[in-house]
Motif scaffolding. Structure first.
Motif, mmCIF file in Angstrom:
data_model
loop_
_atom_site.group_PDB
_atom_site.id
_atom_site.type_symbol
_atom_site.label_atom_id
_atom_site.label_comp_id
_atom_site.label_asym_id
_atom_site.label_seq_id
_atom_site.Cartn_x
_atom_site.Cartn_y
_atom_site.Cartn_z
ATOM 1 N N ARG A 1 77.421 -41.271 48.572
ATOM 2 C CA ARG A 1 77.933 -42.243 47.681
ATOM 3 C C ARG A 1 77.046 -43.052 47.293
ATOM 4 O O ARG A 1 76.147 -43.712 48.087
ATOM 5 C CB ARG A 1 79.159 -42.941 48.007
ATOM 6 N N ASP A 2 76.620 -43.461 46.071
ATOM 7 C CA ASP A 2 75.934 -44.642 45.546
ATOM 8 C C ASP A 2 76.548 -45.735 45.213
ATOM 9 O O ASP A 2 77.389 -45.739 44.481
ATOM 10 C CB ASP A 2 75.174 -43.871 44.242
ATOM 11 N N PRO A 3 76.336 -46.758 45.804
ATOM 12 C CA PRO A 3 76.845 -48.006 45.684
ATOM 13 C C PRO A 3 76.716 -48.664 44.578
ATOM 14 O O PRO A 3 77.789 -49.136 43.969
ATOM 15 C CB PRO A 3 76.321 -49.033 46.874
ATOM 16 N N PHE A 4 75.668 -48.258 43.599
ATOM 17 C CA PHE A 4 75.666 -48.914 42.357
ATOM 18 C C PHE A 4 76.480 -48.219 41.351
ATOM 19 O O PHE A 4 76.975 -48.999 40.475
ATOM 20 C CB PHE A 4 74.103 -48.652 41.796
ATOM 21 N N VAL A 5 76.972 -46.939 41.485
ATOM 22 C CA VAL A 5 77.548 -46.083 40.658
ATOM 23 C C VAL A 5 79.040 -46.603 40.845
ATOM 24 O O VAL A 5 80.082 -46.798 40.314
ATOM 25 C CB VAL A 5 77.601 -44.668 41.007
ATOM 26 N N LEU A 6 79.508 -46.721 42.384
ATOM 27 C CA LEU A 6 80.868 -47.351 42.534
ATOM 28 C C LEU A 6 80.887 -48.819 42.334
ATOM 29 O O LEU A 6 82.441 -49.034 42.144
ATOM 30 C CB LEU A 6 81.008 -47.163 44.175
ATOM 31 N N ALA A 7 80.060 -49.405 42.119
ATOM 32 C CA ALA A 7 80.424 -50.771 41.974
ATOM 33 C C ALA A 7 80.785 -51.043 40.396
ATOM 34 O O ALA A 7 81.642 -51.921 40.102
ATOM 35 C CB ALA A 7 78.869 -51.623 41.662
ATOM 36 N N ALA B 1 83.636 -49.207 39.312
ATOM 37 C CA ALA B 1 85.037 -49.086 39.613
ATOM 38 C C ALA B 1 85.388 -50.202 40.499
ATOM 39 O O ALA B 1 86.544 -50.800 40.459
ATOM 40 C CB ALA B 1 85.342 -47.639 39.998
ATOM 41 N N LEU B 2 84.754 -50.451 41.377
ATOM 42 C CA LEU B 2 84.795 -51.357 42.671
ATOM 43 C C LEU B 2 84.888 -52.831 42.163
ATOM 44 O O LEU B 2 85.676 -53.666 42.724
ATOM 45 C CB LEU B 2 84.503 -50.985 43.837
ATOM 46 N N ASP B 3 83.893 -53.302 41.440
ATOM 47 C CA ASP B 3 83.531 -54.499 41.182
ATOM 48 C C ASP B 3 83.329 -54.678 39.658
ATOM 49 O O ASP B 3 82.160 -54.639 39.422
ATOM 50 C CB ASP B 3 82.607 -55.041 41.984
ATOM 51 N N PRO B 4 84.123 -54.322 38.737
ATOM 52 C CA PRO B 4 83.827 -54.044 37.126
ATOM 53 C C PRO B 4 83.346 -55.661 36.798
ATOM 54 O O PRO B 4 82.487 -55.497 35.719
ATOM 55 C CB PRO B 4 84.873 -53.722 36.175
ATOM 56 N N ASN B 5 83.777 -56.645 37.122
ATOM 57 C CA ASN B 5 83.584 -58.102 36.339
ATOM 58 C C ASN B 5 83.135 -58.913 37.791
ATOM 59 O O ASN B 5 83.695 -59.661 38.453
ATOM 60 C CB ASN B 5 84.647 -58.791 35.944
ATOM 61 N N PRO B 6 81.886 -58.895 38.237
ATOM 62 C CA PRO B 6 81.332 -59.667 39.205
ATOM 63 C C PRO B 6 81.308 -61.192 39.048
ATOM 64 O O PRO B 6 81.668 -61.658 40.096
ATOM 65 C CB PRO B 6 80.031 -59.001 39.683
ATOM 66 N N VAL B 7 81.213 -61.827 37.904
ATOM 67 C CA VAL B 7 81.354 -63.017 37.564
ATOM 68 C C VAL B 7 82.578 -63.626 37.842
ATOM 69 O O VAL B 7 82.774 -64.772 38.327
ATOM 70 C CB VAL B 7 80.753 -63.403 36.053
ATOM 71 N N ALA B 8 83.605 -62.906 37.234
ATOM 72 C CA ALA B 8 85.107 -63.484 37.525
ATOM 73 C C ALA B 8 85.571 -63.223 38.895
ATOM 74 O O ALA B 8 86.151 -64.242 39.426
ATOM 75 C CB ALA B 8 85.907 -62.476 36.706
ATOM 76 N N ARG B 9 84.933 -62.333 39.745
ATOM 77 C CA ARG B 9 85.202 -62.260 41.083
ATOM 78 C C ARG B 9 84.703 -63.440 41.984
ATOM 79 O O ARG B 9 85.352 -63.915 42.780
ATOM 80 C CB ARG B 9 84.511 -60.885 41.526
ATOM 81 N N GLN B 10 83.152 -63.702 41.517
ATOM 82 C CA GLN B 10 82.842 -64.941 42.281
ATOM 83 C C GLN B 10 83.604 -66.359 42.041
ATOM 84 O O GLN B 10 83.621 -66.967 42.815
ATOM 85 C CB GLN B 10 81.194 -64.996 41.935
#
Length: 348
Positions: free
Chosen positions: A107-113, A115-124
């Motif tokens: 599994r490539d973490p950049f590909v999974l990101a 779906a898992l973290d679509p909006n990193p700015v909002a998550r932070q």
């Protein structure tokens, strides 16, 4: 005479067309322009690359096109090591071919990101907000947060039934406050037609609460071994030996918010805390009448939503009501308090 002149003109125009091929046919006969005829195809066979039947190459088989090489599909992802859908046994060794493809199917973490973290700015931004709130409260949880961590509940909404609110509302009132099994029995023997749909929805909500929330599993005890008994701490032994612990009671009487007494044997059993109905859209249905007329009837659709909780919640609510009743002061007709908001002398 005029008809004869028209025929002679048309014949003359056709002769002119034969003599002068530069003159186009649509100008003279516009009705023949969109049609294809055998004569036109014969004259245009070189333009369309048609073969002549007298040609010796006409009966030869056309060369088949070379098949293209199949495109290679992209590698698919693999299951996680802790997945329950892995068919391999724990002691089974992977094949050599699988070991070679492990690097491809990793599994490539950049590909999974994506779906898992679509909006990193909002998550932070959300994480920063939660950390600030935690620091301001000094790590203390509110009562609502504490209840969310200690008590379980499940909310389940049904699809729209072909009935009205007036017919579904009495069934919602009938199952509210009852244990889930008793509510299912009530819907099983009800004479209402929509009760069958409500019964199926209650069974689905019960199964979803057990699977997703882990509710109703208090009486399920695993096989106890001697090693597990040895590893048991002193605190657990004291809790089991404490007769005042409500979890160890064989059964108790619980008073619900309506004042009805219920005998509870398992504190983790599921009951219907709330049930309400919701209005949906209207379906159109034709009502055929006399003299070829038809009216459009509006058929309503209604859904039902249930909130399931464990008996532990009902026991806590009963204790809170009892504590509130004990803290309540005795009512006095003329309490001893200073007189305020009154004049010193009479107004007359």
């Amino acid at each position: 005479m005029s008809a004869k002149n028209g025929l002679t003109r048309s014949a003359t125009s056709i002769r002119e067309f034969k003599c002068h091929p530069s003159i186009r046919l649509p100008i003279l006969l516009p009705c023949l322009y969109p049609r294809r005829t055998a004569v036109s195809d014969f004259f245009r066979r070189k333009e369309r690359n048609f073969l002549d039947p007298s040609d010796p190459n006409f009966l030869k088989r056309k060369p088949t096109a070379t098949p293209e090489a199949p495109t290679k599909m992209p590698p698919k992802g693999d299951l996680a090591p802790s997945s329950i859908f892995d068919e391999k046994t724990p002691g089974e060794q992977p094949d050599a071919a699988e070991l070679d493809d492990s690097a491809v199917s990793r599994r490539d973490p950049f590909v999974l990101a994506a779906a898992l973290d679509p909006n990193p700015v909002a998550r932070q931004r959300w994480q920063r907000k939660m950390i600030i709130r935690d620091i301001r409260n000094r790590g203390q949880l509110t009562k609502a947060q504490q209840l969310k961590r200690t008590e379980r509940e499940s909310l389940c909404k049904s699809q729209f039934f072909k009935t009205s609110i007036k017919k579904l509302y009495p069934l919602a009132r009938q199952i509210a406050g009852k244990p889930i099994e008793e509510a299912i029995i009530q819907m099983r023997f009800s004479k209402k037609r929509v009760a069958r749909d409500v019964k199926k929805h209650l069974e689905y909500a019960r199964d979803e609460a057990v699977v997703k929330r882990g509710m109703g599993l208090g009486m399920v005890k695993p096989e106890e071994s001697e090693a597990a008994e040895k590893e048991e701490s002193d605190v657990d032994r004291k809790l089991k030996a404490d007769p005042g612990n409500k979890a160890n009671r064989p059964g108790m009487v619980v008073i619900d918010k309506k004042g009805k007494r219920r005998f509870v044997k398992d504190t983790s059993s599921i009951y219907v805390d709330e049930a309400w109905v919701g209005r949906g859209s209207y379906r159109g249905k034709l009502d055929y009448r006399a003299r070829g007329r038809a009216w459009v009837m509006k058929c309503p659709e209604t859904s039902i939503t249930v909130r399931l909780k464990e008996e532990t919640t009902r026991i806590r609510l009963m204790d809170e009501r009892e504590q509130k009743r004990q803290k309540k002061k005795v009512w006095v007709a003329l309490p001893d308090r200073p007189v305020t908001a009154q004049r010193q002398y009479c107004l007359w």
